[in-house]
Design a protein around this motif. Structure first.
Motif, PDB file in Angstrom:
ATOM      1  N   UNK A 223      -3.419   5.195   7.206  1.00 19.80           N
ATOM      2  CA  UNK A 223      -3.416   5.825   5.767  1.00 19.80           C
ATOM      3  C   UNK A 223      -2.223   5.275   4.545  1.00 19.80           C
ATOM      4  N   UNK A 224      -1.184   4.833   5.079  1.00 22.57           N
ATOM      5  CA  UNK A 224      -0.276   4.209   4.322  1.00 22.57           C
ATOM      6  C   UNK A 224      -0.690   2.730   3.773  1.00 22.57           C
ATOM      7  N   UNK A 225      -1.209   2.265   4.617  1.00 25.67           N
ATOM      8  CA  UNK A 225      -1.757   0.538   4.378  1.00 25.67           C
ATOM      9  C   UNK A 225      -2.941   0.869   3.385  1.00 25.67           C
ATOM     10  N   UNK A 226      -3.703   2.094   3.706  1.00 21.34           N
ATOM     11  CA  UNK A 226      -5.255   2.064   2.696  1.00 21.34           C
ATOM     12  C   UNK A 226      -4.464   2.611   1.319  1.00 21.34           C
ATOM     13  N   UNK A 227      -3.578   3.342   1.353  1.00 20.03           N
ATOM     14  CA  UNK A 227      -2.834   3.590   0.105  1.00 20.03           C
ATOM     15  C   UNK A 227      -2.404   2.351  -0.710  1.00 20.03           C
ATOM     16  N   UNK A 228      -1.587   1.643  -0.127  1.00 24.15           N
ATOM     17  CA  UNK A 228      -1.218   0.076  -0.476  1.00 24.15           C
ATOM     18  C   UNK A 228      -2.284  -0.742  -1.015  1.00 24.15           C
ATOM     19  N   UNK A 229      -3.558  -0.638  -0.362  1.00 24.92           N
ATOM     20  CA  UNK A 229      -4.588  -1.234  -0.685  1.00 24.92           C
ATOM     21  C   UNK A 229      -5.412  -1.143  -2.017  1.00 24.92           C
ATOM     22  N   UNK A 230      -4.834   0.419  -2.416  1.00 22.51           N
ATOM     23  CA  UNK A 230      -5.555   1.093  -3.453  1.00 22.51           C
ATOM     24  C   UNK A 230      -4.624   0.683  -4.907  1.00 22.51           C
ATOM     25  N   UNK A 231      -3.660  -0.069  -4.649  1.00 19.97           N
ATOM     26  CA  UNK A 231      -2.882  -0.508  -5.718  1.00 19.97           C
ATOM     27  C   UNK A 231      -3.085  -1.733  -6.319  1.00 19.97           C
ATOM     28  N   UNK A 232      -2.829  -2.135  -7.452  1.00 17.38           N
ATOM     29  CA  UNK A 232      -3.382  -3.402  -8.277  1.00 17.38           C
ATOM     30  C   UNK A 232      -2.258  -4.532  -7.771  1.00 17.38           C
ATOM     31  N   UNK A 233      -1.124  -4.332  -7.327  1.00 18.29           N
ATOM     32  CA  UNK A 233      -0.244  -5.247  -6.876  1.00 18.29           C
ATOM     33  C   UNK A 233       0.565  -4.627  -5.763  1.00 18.29           C
ATOM     34  N   UNK A 234       0.926  -5.469  -4.754  1.00 16.57           N
ATOM     35  CA  UNK A 234       1.863  -5.108  -3.604  1.00 16.57           C
ATOM     36  C   UNK A 234       2.963  -6.130  -3.359  1.00 16.57           C
ATOM     37  N   UNK A 235       4.105  -5.640  -3.509  1.00 16.26           N
ATOM     38  CA  UNK A 235       5.193  -6.257  -3.104  1.00 16.26           C
ATOM     39  C   UNK A 235       5.834  -5.868  -1.891  1.00 16.26           C
ATOM     40  N   UNK A 236       6.811  -6.615  -1.027  1.00 15.35           N
ATOM     41  CA  UNK A 236       7.473  -6.137   0.173  1.00 15.35           C
ATOM     42  C   UNK A 236       8.626  -6.690   0.483  1.00 15.35           C
ATOM     43  N   UNK A 237       9.266  -5.934   1.584  1.00 16.85           N
ATOM     44  CA  UNK A 237      10.488  -6.597   2.256  1.00 16.85           C
ATOM     45  C   UNK A 237      10.194  -7.452   3.398  1.00 16.85           C
ATOM     46  N   UNK A 238      11.163  -8.071   3.950  1.00 23.48           N
ATOM     47  CA  UNK A 238      10.978  -8.850   5.200  1.00 23.48           C
ATOM     48  C   UNK A 238      10.498  -8.026   6.197  1.00 23.48           C
ATOM     49  N   UNK A 239      10.952  -6.748   6.157  1.00 25.98           N
ATOM     50  CA  UNK A 239      10.726  -5.910   7.584  1.00 25.98           C
ATOM     51  C   UNK A 239       9.381  -5.254   7.633  1.00 25.98           C
ATOM     52  N   UNK A 240       8.495  -5.693   6.475  1.00 25.54           N
ATOM     53  CA  UNK A 240       7.106  -4.932   6.347  1.00 25.54           C
ATOM     54  C   UNK A 240       6.275  -5.438   7.458  1.00 25.54           C
ATOM     55  N   UNK A 241       5.602  -3.981   7.965  1.00 25.12           N
ATOM     56  CA  UNK A 241       4.613  -4.389   9.155  1.00 25.12           C
ATOM     57  C   UNK A 241       3.317  -3.364   8.284  1.00 25.12           C
ATOM     58  N   UNK A 242       2.273  -4.212   8.153  1.00 23.82           N
ATOM     59  CA  UNK A 242       1.270  -3.424   7.424  1.00 23.82           C
ATOM     60  C   UNK A 242      -0.035  -3.837   8.255  1.00 23.82           C
TER      61      UNK A 242
END
Length: 247
Positions: A107-126
């Motif tokens: 659900x955390x990934x699906x919340x991110x998919x609903x955004x218009x822009x996504x940026x991340x850190x080197x430790x991101x696991x999606x």
């Protein structure tokens, strides 16, 4: 915007910064967080501004709250508890920026998919490990993810449980920037600054037209342009452009 138990909210004038904050469960999305995010949407629908969504304690959101999810039944699924919220976030009048650190799963990934822009850190696991729990990613991933990364990679994520690291997500354009954790929110704010330099009405209408169904074009584009052609901002901004050209 006070009194939340699962969110930290900072009203920064032209933007709202909302941090998911359930550190004891890695910011898992429970019913209370869903209700509080609906309250955020209430405000942003009445007072359109950029929304920056972030996590806390090095995690965006580890997924839905499994303890609650285990007890949900058919009628809960049909109610679309998370999907209704995420669709509302995707429809917000102004852009939504997801600043992703650490885990953005389920659900955390699906919340991110609903955004218009996504940026991340080197430790991101999606990714979406839902099938490993005997369910499917039913809050937008089955169709948003295909639009975002294409069918082959979407199927790897949804059907084979592939989790993307930051560099893989960047290569797939699922995220557009990678920043160290202490630079993540400043980068999100810098993106919000760039958005803020555009005309707000033009941004709102462009976002609406962008998400219109294919059969609505080009008529909806022409009608939207007709509205903008009559706006004061169009005349003021174009005159300012012409004045600069004369110098």
């Amino acid at each position: 915007m006070d009194g939340f138990s699962t969110l930290k909210v900072n009203d920064d004038g032209d933007r709202l910064i909302v941090q998911l904050h359930r550190p004891e469960v890695r910011n898992a999305i429970d019913q209370t967080m869903v209700d509080e995010l609906h309250a955020v949407c209430d405000l942003l629908e009445k007072q359109p501004r950029v929304l920056i969504l972030a996590g806390s304690n090095g995690v965006f959101a580890s997924g839905a709250d499994i303890a609650q999810l285990r007890e949900r039944r058919r009628d809960d699924a049909l109610a679309g508890i998370n999907s209704t919220l995420f669709a509302r976030i995707a429809r917000l009048p102004m852009p939504v920026i997801a600043a992703l650190d650490g885990y953005a799963l389920g659900g955390g990934a699906e919340l991110a998919y609903a955004a218009d822009f996504r940026i991340g850190t080197p430790s991101l696991k999606i990714g979406n490990p839902e099938t490993g729990l005997g369910i499917l990613a039913a809050a937008g991933a089955t169709w948003r993810l295909r639009e975002l990364v294409g069918e082959p990679l979407a199927k790897e994520i949804l059907l084979a449980g592939r989790i993307l690291g930051a560099e893989e997500a960047l290569a797939a354009r699922l995220i557009t920037e990678i920043h160290e954790p202490d630079a993540l929110l400043p980068a999100a704010n810098a993106l919000a600054d760039r958005i803020g330099r555009q005309d707000p009405l033009a941004i709102r209408i462009t976002k609406s037209v962008f998400h219109a169904p294919p059969e609505a074009h080009p008529v909806i584009d022409q009608l939207a342009q007709g509205i903008l052609f009559e706006s004061e901002a169009k005349f003021d901004r174009m005159q300012a452009f012409l004045d600069r050209k004369k110098k």
